[in-house]
Write a protein that holds these residues in place. Structure first.
Motif, PDB file in Angstrom:
ATOM      1  N   LEU A  54       0.789  -1.182  -0.122  1.00  0.00           N
ATOM      2  CA  LEU A  54      -0.007   0.107   0.002  1.00  0.00           C
ATOM      3  C   LEU A  54       0.980   1.194  -0.008  1.00  0.00           C
ATOM      4  CD1 LEU A  54      -2.727  -1.171   2.547  1.00  0.00           C
ATOM      5  CD2 LEU A  54      -2.758  -1.627   0.048  1.00  0.00           C
ATOM      6  N   GLU A 101       1.832  -7.876  -9.260  1.00  0.00           N
ATOM      7  CA  GLU A 101       2.170  -6.478  -8.668  1.00  0.00           C
ATOM      8  C   GLU A 101       3.843  -5.945  -8.994  1.00  0.00           C
ATOM      9  OE1 GLU A 101       1.422  -6.356  -4.468  1.00  0.00           O
ATOM     10  OE2 GLU A 101      -0.577  -6.520  -4.768  1.00  0.00           O
ATOM     11  N   ARG A 136      -6.297 -12.287  -3.872  1.00  0.00           N
ATOM     12  CA  ARG A 136      -7.231 -11.682  -3.160  1.00  0.00           C
ATOM     13  C   ARG A 136      -8.072 -12.575  -2.276  1.00  0.00           C
ATOM     14  NH1 ARG A 136      -5.254  -7.228  -3.565  1.00  0.00           N
ATOM     15  NH2 ARG A 136      -6.147  -6.604  -1.539  1.00  0.00           N
ATOM     16  N   ARG A 144      -3.158  -8.526   8.239  1.00  0.00           N
ATOM     17  CA  ARG A 144      -2.081  -8.129   7.346  1.00  0.00           C
ATOM     18  C   ARG A 144      -0.972  -7.765   8.323  1.00  0.00           C
ATOM     19  NH1 ARG A 144      -6.617  -6.379   4.438  1.00  0.00           N
ATOM     20  NH2 ARG A 144      -6.440  -6.990   2.206  1.00  0.00           N
TER      21      ARG A 144
HETATM   22  O1  LIG Z   1      -2.779  -6.085  -1.385  1.00  0.00           O
HETATM   23  C1  LIG Z   1      -3.311  -5.619  -0.268  1.00  0.00           C
HETATM   24  O2  LIG Z   1      -4.254  -5.684   0.252  1.00  0.00           O
HETATM   25  C2  LIG Z   1      -2.182  -5.071   0.729  1.00  0.00           C
HETATM   26  C3  LIG Z   1      -1.301  -6.284   0.803  1.00  0.00           C
HETATM   27  C4  LIG Z   1      -0.089  -6.005   0.044  1.00  0.00           C
HETATM   28  C5  LIG Z   1       0.045  -5.125  -0.900  1.00  0.00           C
HETATM   29  C6  LIG Z   1       1.145  -5.024  -1.676  1.00  0.00           C
HETATM   30  O3  LIG Z   1       2.121  -5.885  -1.784  1.00  0.00           O
HETATM   31  C7  LIG Z   1       1.478  -3.794  -2.377  1.00  0.00           C
HETATM   32  O4  LIG Z   1       0.816  -2.661  -2.339  1.00  0.00           O
HETATM   33  O5  LIG Z   1       2.481  -3.315  -3.052  1.00  0.00           O
HETATM   34  C8  LIG Z   1      -1.257  -7.066   2.042  1.00  0.00           C
HETATM   35  O6  LIG Z   1      -0.421  -7.813   2.060  1.00  0.00           O
HETATM   36  O7  LIG Z   1      -2.252  -7.060   2.962  1.00  0.00           O
END
Ligand SMILES: O=C(O)C/C(=C\C=C(/O)C(=O)O)C(=O)O
Length: 250
Positions: A54, A101, A136, A144
């Protein structure tokens, strides 16, 4: 200069890469074509890898989070999750919402402890590219940061190589893109990071001594796009490298 790690004639070796990325210079002085090499993740065995979630307001917005978290979301990556350029990444049968990502990765060059942001880039030896896949379905109902999502075997392609920091005048001015089967699904810039590379190195160095070879994955911009086995995923950071990955059923 660029350095890569490959598997060649039964050995795991580091090689230098020609400026155009087309040939690899072996320790014995000979050259081989880069095309067709067995790429290993350019990760130093025993090094620690930190990742930031994030770190882009546009990505946070598409996921329904506040534009900026009160405290940085830092998580660790184990060596098992990395796979090299042109590698295969398994998508679990119940992972229909798996998405790439693209991230800039900073590689530490010398021990850093309590460094300031102003001096932090002096501790960075180079940069590479990672694709820190997320799933997801596995994220939504869990705390988290989440090792079940972010530390699965071979779900973080990285490479193809490390570019010397001296050849990267401004790590905060690089385009970040992801293409899935040729379709552009992420199109961002490191200029939009909430915490810059320098701020991240400084922040982490207050908690942990960063050692040579340690890596920092700096987060991803918007562009959640679910992928399926058979997809060819190309993540690229301008001036650093173009990392190819193949999603397979897993
Ligand atoms: O994706 C999510 O909800 C947040 C997250 C990781 C996010 C990343 O790796 C990023 O934004 O680069 C998590 O592990 O909760």
């Amino acid at each position: 200069m660029k350095r890569a790690r490959i598997y060649h004639r039964g050995r795991d070796i580091w090689v230098s890469v020609s400026a155009d990325g087309q040939s690899l210079h072996l320790p014995d002085g000979s050259f081989i074509p880069a095309d067709g090499a067995s790429w290993l993740p350019p990760v130093t065995p025993g090094a620690s890898s930190y990742a930031l979630g994030l770190n882009f307001a546009d990505h946070n917005k598409e996921l329904g989070f506040a534009p900026k978290l009160a405290t940085p979301l830092i998580f660790m990556k184990g060596g098992n999750c990395f796979v090299g350029h042109e590698g295969d990444t398994p998508r679990p049968a119940d992972g229909n919402q798996m998405h790439p990502e693209c991230e800039l990765v900073a590689v530490i060059g010398r021990p850093a402890r309590n460094v300031t942001s102003a001096e932090a880039l002096d501790y960075v030896a180079g940069y590479t590219v990672a694709n820190d896949y997320a799933i997801r379905e596995y994220l939504e109902n869990y705390y988290r940061p989440n090792a079940r999502v972010k530390n699965r075997d071979a779900t973080t392609p990285i490479g193809p190589w490390i570019v010397d920091a001296a050849d990267v005048p401004d790590p905060q001015a690089l385009a970040i893109t992801t293409r899935v089967n040729g379709e552009l699904v992420q199109n961002g810039t490191t200029a939009d990071m909430i915490m810059s590379v320098a701020e991240l190195v400084a922040y982490l160095s207050c908690h942990s001594t960063l050692m040579p070879g340690d890596m920092i994955l700096t987060g991803t911009p918007q562009g959640v796009h679910f992928c399926a086995p058979g997809d060819r995923v190309v993540t690229e950071v301008e001036g650093i490298g173009r990392l190819v990955n193949h999603l397979v059923a897993g």
